[in-house]
Scaffold this active site. Structure first.
Site, PDB file in Angstrom:
ATOM      1  N   TYR A 165       0.855  -1.191   0.000  1.00  4.94           N
ATOM      2  CA  TYR A 165       0.000   0.000   0.000  1.00  4.94           C
ATOM      3  C   TYR A 165       0.888   1.237   0.000  1.00  4.94           C
ATOM      4  O   TYR A 165       1.942   1.222  -0.617  1.00  4.94           O
ATOM      5  CB  TYR A 165      -1.008  -0.085   1.168  1.00  4.94           C
ATOM      6  CG  TYR A 165      -2.230   0.741   0.817  1.00  4.94           C
ATOM      7  CD1 TYR A 165      -3.003   0.413  -0.307  1.00  4.94           C
ATOM      8  CD2 TYR A 165      -2.557   1.878   1.533  1.00  4.94           C
ATOM      9  CE1 TYR A 165      -4.072   1.198  -0.696  1.00  4.94           C
ATOM     10  CE2 TYR A 165      -3.641   2.660   1.147  1.00  4.94           C
ATOM     11  CZ  TYR A 165      -4.385   2.324   0.029  1.00  4.94           C
ATOM     12  OH  TYR A 165      -5.429   3.116  -0.357  1.00  4.94           O
ATOM     13  N   LYS A 225      -6.003  -1.691  -1.084  1.00  5.64           N
ATOM     14  CA  LYS A 225      -6.783  -1.414   0.122  1.00  5.64           C
ATOM     15  C   LYS A 225      -7.516  -2.674   0.591  1.00  5.64           C
ATOM     16  O   LYS A 225      -7.556  -2.983   1.778  1.00  5.64           O
ATOM     17  CB  LYS A 225      -7.796  -0.311  -0.208  1.00  5.64           C
ATOM     18  CG  LYS A 225      -8.411   0.291   0.997  1.00  5.64           C
ATOM     19  CD  LYS A 225      -8.027   1.726   1.094  1.00  5.64           C
ATOM     20  CE  LYS A 225      -8.281   2.271   2.454  1.00  5.64           C
ATOM     21  NZ  LYS A 225      -7.939   3.659   2.582  1.00  5.64           N
ATOM     22  N   ASN A 262       0.951  12.999   3.107  1.00  6.40           N
ATOM     23  CA  ASN A 262       1.710  11.888   2.527  1.00  6.40           C
ATOM     24  C   ASN A 262       2.128  12.236   1.108  1.00  6.40           C
ATOM     25  O   ASN A 262       1.506  13.088   0.486  1.00  6.40           O
ATOM     26  CB  ASN A 262       0.815  10.634   2.467  1.00  6.40           C
ATOM     27  CG  ASN A 262       0.426  10.155   3.844  1.00  6.40           C
ATOM     28  OD1 ASN A 262       1.243  10.090   4.739  1.00  6.40           O
ATOM     29  ND2 ASN A 262      -0.838   9.827   4.002  1.00  6.40           N
ATOM     30  N   ARG A 288      -8.258  11.269  -7.698  1.00  6.99           N
ATOM     31  CA  ARG A 288      -7.321  11.874  -6.737  1.00  6.99           C
ATOM     32  C   ARG A 288      -6.608  10.742  -6.017  1.00  6.99           C
ATOM     33  O   ARG A 288      -6.881  10.428  -4.873  1.00  6.99           O
ATOM     34  CB  ARG A 288      -8.098  12.765  -5.763  1.00  6.99           C
ATOM     35  CG  ARG A 288      -7.241  13.771  -5.048  1.00  6.99           C
ATOM     36  CD  ARG A 288      -7.370  13.626  -3.548  1.00  6.99           C
ATOM     37  NE  ARG A 288      -7.196  12.257  -3.105  1.00  6.99           N
ATOM     38  CZ  ARG A 288      -7.220  11.865  -1.849  1.00  6.99           C
ATOM     39  NH1 ARG A 288      -7.464  12.707  -0.899  1.00  6.99           N
ATOM     40  NH2 ARG A 288      -7.023  10.601  -1.499  1.00  6.99           N
ATOM     41  N   ASP A 299     -13.270   6.541   3.213  1.00 12.16           N
ATOM     42  CA  ASP A 299     -12.147   6.404   4.136  1.00 12.16           C
ATOM     43  C   ASP A 299     -11.284   7.663   4.196  1.00 12.16           C
ATOM     44  O   ASP A 299     -10.736   7.987   5.246  1.00 12.16           O
ATOM     45  CB  ASP A 299     -11.282   5.202   3.737  1.00 12.16           C
ATOM     46  CG  ASP A 299     -10.222   4.932   4.788  1.00 12.16           C
ATOM     47  OD1 ASP A 299     -10.601   4.750   5.959  1.00 12.16           O
ATOM     48  OD2 ASP A 299      -9.026   4.939   4.458  1.00 12.16           O
ATOM     49  N   ASP A 300     -11.178   8.362   3.070  1.00 12.64           N
ATOM     50  CA  ASP A 300     -10.343   9.583   3.055  1.00 12.64           C
ATOM     51  C   ASP A 300     -10.916  10.622   4.008  1.00 12.64           C
ATOM     52  O   ASP A 300     -10.183  11.419   4.580  1.00 12.64           O
ATOM     53  CB  ASP A 300     -10.268  10.160   1.640  1.00 12.64           C
ATOM     54  CG  ASP A 300      -9.811   9.112   0.646  1.00 12.64           C
ATOM     55  OD1 ASP A 300      -8.750   8.533   0.875  1.00 12.64           O
ATOM     56  OD2 ASP A 300     -10.526   8.853  -0.341  1.00 12.64           O
ATOM     57  N   GLU A 315     -13.187   5.561  -2.338  1.00  9.16           N
ATOM     58  CA  GLU A 315     -11.755   5.774  -2.130  1.00  9.16           C
ATOM     59  C   GLU A 315     -11.174   6.670  -3.214  1.00  9.16           C
ATOM     60  O   GLU A 315     -11.406   6.441  -4.412  1.00  9.16           O
ATOM     61  CB  GLU A 315     -11.068   4.396  -2.177  1.00  9.16           C
ATOM     62  CG  GLU A 315      -9.578   4.425  -2.006  1.00  9.16           C
ATOM     63  CD  GLU A 315      -9.148   4.660  -0.568  1.00  9.16           C
ATOM     64  OE1 GLU A 315      -9.946   4.400   0.353  1.00  9.16           O
ATOM     65  OE2 GLU A 315      -8.009   5.116  -0.372  1.00  9.16           O
ATOM     66  N   ASP A 316     -10.445   7.682  -2.798  1.00  6.47           N
ATOM     67  CA  ASP A 316      -9.677   8.512  -3.722  1.00  6.47           C
ATOM     68  C   ASP A 316     -10.505   9.173  -4.824  1.00  6.47           C
ATOM     69  O   ASP A 316     -10.083   9.230  -5.993  1.00  6.47           O
ATOM     70  CB  ASP A 316      -8.491   7.716  -4.305  1.00  6.47           C
ATOM     71  CG  ASP A 316      -7.356   7.592  -3.277  1.00  6.47           C
ATOM     72  OD1 ASP A 316      -7.496   8.137  -2.161  1.00  6.47           O
ATOM     73  OD2 ASP A 316      -6.335   6.975  -3.588  1.00  6.47           O
TER      74      ASP A 316
HETATM   75  P1  NAD Z   1      -7.740  17.403  -0.561  1.00  9.32           P
HETATM   76  O1  NAD Z   1      -7.269  17.626  -1.938  1.00  9.32           O
HETATM   77  O2  NAD Z   1      -9.158  17.044  -0.336  1.00  9.32           O
HETATM   78  O3  NAD Z   1      -7.423  18.683   0.334  1.00  9.32           O
HETATM   79  C1  NAD Z   1      -6.237  19.428   0.302  1.00  9.32           C
HETATM   80  C2  NAD Z   1      -6.516  20.746   0.990  1.00  9.32           C
HETATM   81  O4  NAD Z   1      -5.284  21.442   1.162  1.00  9.32           O
HETATM   82  C3  NAD Z   1      -7.432  21.681   0.210  1.00  9.32           C
HETATM   83  O5  NAD Z   1      -8.348  22.262   1.089  1.00  9.32           O
HETATM   84  C4  NAD Z   1      -6.483  22.765  -0.326  1.00  9.32           C
HETATM   85  O6  NAD Z   1      -7.107  24.028  -0.447  1.00  9.32           O
HETATM   86  C5  NAD Z   1      -5.450  22.806   0.776  1.00  9.32           C
HETATM   87  N1  NAD Z   1      -4.166  23.357   0.362  1.00  9.32           N
HETATM   88  C6  NAD Z   1      -3.463  23.108  -0.772  1.00  9.32           C
HETATM   89  N2  NAD Z   1      -2.346  23.848  -0.777  1.00  9.32           N
HETATM   90  C7  NAD Z   1      -2.320  24.551   0.371  1.00  9.32           C
HETATM   91  C8  NAD Z   1      -1.417  25.481   0.939  1.00  9.32           C
HETATM   92  N3  NAD Z   1      -0.295  25.816   0.330  1.00  9.32           N
HETATM   93  N4  NAD Z   1      -1.748  26.030   2.120  1.00  9.32           N
HETATM   94  C9  NAD Z   1      -2.881  25.699   2.774  1.00  9.32           C
HETATM   95  N5  NAD Z   1      -3.756  24.812   2.280  1.00  9.32           N
HETATM   96  C10 NAD Z   1      -3.483  24.242   1.097  1.00  9.32           C
HETATM   97  O7  NAD Z   1      -6.785  16.259   0.023  1.00  9.32           O
HETATM   98  P2  NAD Z   1      -7.017  15.376   1.333  1.00  9.32           P
HETATM   99  O8  NAD Z   1      -7.662  14.088   0.978  1.00  9.32           O
HETATM  100  O9  NAD Z   1      -7.640  16.201   2.380  1.00  9.32           O
HETATM  101  O10 NAD Z   1      -5.522  15.003   1.714  1.00  9.32           O
HETATM  102  C11 NAD Z   1      -4.619  16.009   2.114  1.00  9.32           C
HETATM  103  C12 NAD Z   1      -3.348  15.384   2.650  1.00  9.32           C
HETATM  104  O11 NAD Z   1      -3.628  14.606   3.806  1.00  9.32           O
HETATM  105  C13 NAD Z   1      -2.653  14.443   1.663  1.00  9.32           C
HETATM  106  O12 NAD Z   1      -1.274  14.674   1.668  1.00  9.32           O
HETATM  107  C14 NAD Z   1      -2.924  13.091   2.224  1.00  9.32           C
HETATM  108  O13 NAD Z   1      -1.876  12.190   1.961  1.00  9.32           O
HETATM  109  C15 NAD Z   1      -3.010  13.361   3.705  1.00  9.32           C
HETATM  110  N6  NAD Z   1      -3.800  12.325   4.385  1.00  9.32           N
HETATM  111  C16 NAD Z   1      -3.247  11.699   5.455  1.00  9.32           C
HETATM  112  C17 NAD Z   1      -3.948  10.706   6.087  1.00  9.32           C
HETATM  113  C18 NAD Z   1      -3.352  10.028   7.271  1.00  9.32           C
HETATM  114  O14 NAD Z   1      -2.355  10.461   7.759  1.00  9.32           O
HETATM  115  N7  NAD Z   1      -3.942   8.991   7.787  1.00  9.32           N
HETATM  116  C19 NAD Z   1      -5.202  10.335   5.638  1.00  9.32           C
HETATM  117  C20 NAD Z   1      -5.757  11.013   4.552  1.00  9.32           C
HETATM  118  C21 NAD Z   1      -5.041  12.021   3.932  1.00  9.32           C
END
Ligand code: NAD
Length: 555
Positions: free
Chosen positions: A105, A176, A412, A158, A270-271, A247-248
């Site tokens: 994964y 997954k 990530n 995504r 899950d996201d 997912e994604d």
């Molecule tokens: P998403 O695309 O839904 O959201 C990203 C957000 O970040 C948006 O609101 C965007 O406006 C904002 N953004 C982008 N550039 C920015 C900047 N320079 N300053 C401030 N805000 C900014 O994505 P997501 O699904 O919410 O995932 C975001 C991150 O979280 C990814 O890197 C993902 O890997 C990580 N994530 C981690 C876990 C975990 O740790 N378990 C789980 C899910 C997602």
């Protein structure tokens, strides 16, 4: 009838030839077919003479995987094994979960998606395109397994932090679901990976002659919604007991689809929701170190997408359970997006951000350091997907404001983390309580060893899936995620906390999943959502359901 995945010792396969057994990954044992089985099924001569044990096979697999220099080669080895012999694959993965989870994964699956069409060897999962419109039920009925319990579906828009990978995103549902089995114990025969191939807007894929998806731009709007709707209805008709996990999906669809289906279908995202539960568990564990209650936290999220809003919504529910009003709880969660602080002055906000657009008197706040200074948060949670956003000034400011600041760098892969574990401890003089999305090695700071916690969703979704399956729950509710978070946090020991680890070791994930499944099933029984009568001992029923990769004797 094929029954190898259920817990019977002797399994009868009328009409199966040796070749059938060797070529069906759910039935194949490779060199572990006994002499008796080889004679009975005409396998004599088709295998090397020595009969191996599962343990010996597992040793051989790991020796070969470890010889590979590149992680992607390890991934290809593991996927080939999954295609040949699922029992062996799961034995190996369960016994080496720490080492192999990052291979099968994130992060390696991301590279596998990017190269999907070039690495392609054998199909796995169902692809549904707009050409199947009107016939999706038939396509689902064509899936060889009839007792599907968990479906993971993506539209590939995504994929992790990698953007639109179209049909190449199929490696995600496949990966997954392998974790649902390895970590949770869902039978592999009961899992179904699906890609809704609605096209791609990725120019590199559109120009790639080897791309295996529909080489057209994405369908959108009504055409997209009708396809998804038909798919969801078809799932309910063909696999009425299945849990559907989104997912994604890109965030404009993810929030919409979750809202549309969560109250009428057994589904979750899950996201949004899994991330929220694992992060809430991290906040609960941190509270055991800081002696603060959840309602004492003021959280600033860097990012306002699926992960951020998902966490915010679950935290609000959890704070309300501790006595705050919804308004009070929401006022403890602040968000920054790519433009500025999400606040009442903004006219450009997407719907999912609007409930958190609070009024304040600090004027326009456009950078994170100013937001920290203005809002004085106790917790900083990075979920923007943007690397190195938590600078030394920001972490130092958090440490100036709080004796024990919470610094969660969840973006990530590792290269996108807001700061490293070493930076968080170093810049806060060892006072930060740190968690990350990707794994970080232990850090020695001023003679003390810190073990950074990884807020991996794999702590949560396999257990949630198992609990839903065990209770035949009709819906997946926020309360289930809330209870899942509490169950996970309770498994963190004092020794874990002493080292700064907010989560239990991943090596215990099957036990963790059973605990979470029990908590989730309990909610289903108590809220009248269960489709099965409550067993006397929920935990025993759950453990009995957990798939064990062991060979059965074929007679
Ligand atoms: P998403 O695309 O839904 O959201 C990203 C957000 O970040 C948006 O609101 C965007 O406006 C904002 N953004 C982008 N550039 C920015 C900047 N320079 N300053 C401030 N805000 C900014 O994505 P997501 O699904 O919410 O995932 C975001 C991150 O979280 C990814 O890197 C993902 O890997 C990580 N994530 C981690 C876990 C975990 O740790 N378990 C789980 C899910 C997602």
């Amino acid at each position: 009838m094929i029954q190898n995945h259920i817990a019977s010792r002797n399994v009868v396969h009328p009409g199966k030839t040796g070749a059938d057994l060797l070529h069906d990954p759910l039935l194949n044992k490779g060199t572990a077919f006994t002499d008796e089985e080889r004679r009975r099924f005409g396998l004599v001569g088709l295998l090397p003479p020595k009969v191996s044990t599962l343990k010996e096979q597992s040793t051989r697999v790991m020796a070969n995987v470890r010889k590979r220099a590149a992680d992607l080669e390890k991934y290809v080895d593991m996927l080939s094994l999954l295609d040949r012999n699922e029992t062996l694959f799961y034995r190996v993965v369960i016994d080496h979960i720490d080492e192999l989870m990052p291979i099968i994964y994130t992060p390696v699956v991301g590279a596998a998606c990017q190269l999907y069409a070039h690495l392609y060897r054998r199909s796995r999962g169902l692809f549904i395109t707009k050409r199947e419109k009107g016939r999706i039920r038939e396509i689902l009925r064509g899936w060889p397994q009839k007792d599907v319990q968990v479906i993971v579906v993506t539209d590939g828009q995504r994929i992790l932090g990698l953007g639109d990978l179209g049909a190449s995103g199929m490696a995600i549902p496949v990966g997954k679901l392998s974790l649902y089995t390895a970590c949770g114990g869902i039978s592999p025969a009961a899992t179904l990976p699906v890609t809704l191939d609605v096209g791609t807007n990725n120019p590199a894929l559109l120009a790639d002659p080897l791309y295996l998806g529909t080489p057209e731009r994405r369908i959108e709007g009504r055409e997209y919604d009708e396809l998804v709707d038909e798919f969801v209805s078809a799932v309910q008709e063909v696999f009425p007991k299945a849990l559907l996990q989104f997912e994604d999906f890109a965030n404009h669809n993810a929030f919409r689809l979750l809202e549309r289906y969560r109250d009428r279908v057994c589904c979750f995202n899950d996201d949004i929701q899994g991330t929220a539960a694992v992060t809430l568990a991290g906040l609960y564990s941190a509270g055991r170190i800081t002696k603060r209650r959840l309602v004492d936290e003021k959280i600033l999220f860097h990012g306002a997408g699926e992960a951020a809003i998902g966490i915010g919504d679950l935290v609000v529910g959890a704070m309300m359970a501790e006595g705050l009003t919804k308004q009070e709880a929401m006022s403890r969660c602040w968000f920054m997006d790519s433009k500025a602080l999400v606040d009442a002055g903004r006219k450009d906000l997407q719907d999912h951000k609007k409930p958190y657009a609070h009024a304040h008197s600090h004027g326009p706040v456009t950078d994170l350091l100013s937001a920290v200074k203005a809002l004085k948060p106790t917790a900083l949670i990075g979920v923007s997907g943007q690397a190195a956003q938590f600078t030394s000034e920001i972490v130092a400011e958090m440490a100036r404001l709080n004796a024990r600041p919470l610094v969660f760098a969840l973006s990530n892969p590792t290269s996108n983390a807001e700061c490293t574990a070493e930076q968080a401890y170093g810049w806060s003089a060892g006072r930060a309580i740190f968690a990350s999305g990707s794994p970080f090695s232990p850090v020695i700071f001023r003679g003390r060893t810190f073990v950074p916690g990884q807020g991996n969703n794999a702590y949560i979704f396999p257990g949630v899936g198992l609990g839903v399956v065990a209770s035949a729950a009709e819906r997946v509710t926020d309360e289930m995620f809330f209870e899942a978070a509490r169950a996970l946090a309770k498994l963190v020991t004092e020794e874990d906390l002493a080292q700064g680890a907010l989560f239990p070791p991943l090596t215990k994930v099957r036990e963790i999943s059973a605990c979470i499944a029990e908590a989730v099933a309990r909610v289903a029984y108590e809220r009248g959502l269960a489709g099965e009568p409550r067993p006397k001992d929920i935990r025993r029923r759950i453990e009995a359901l957990q798939y064990q990769p062991e060979y059965k004797e074929y007679i």
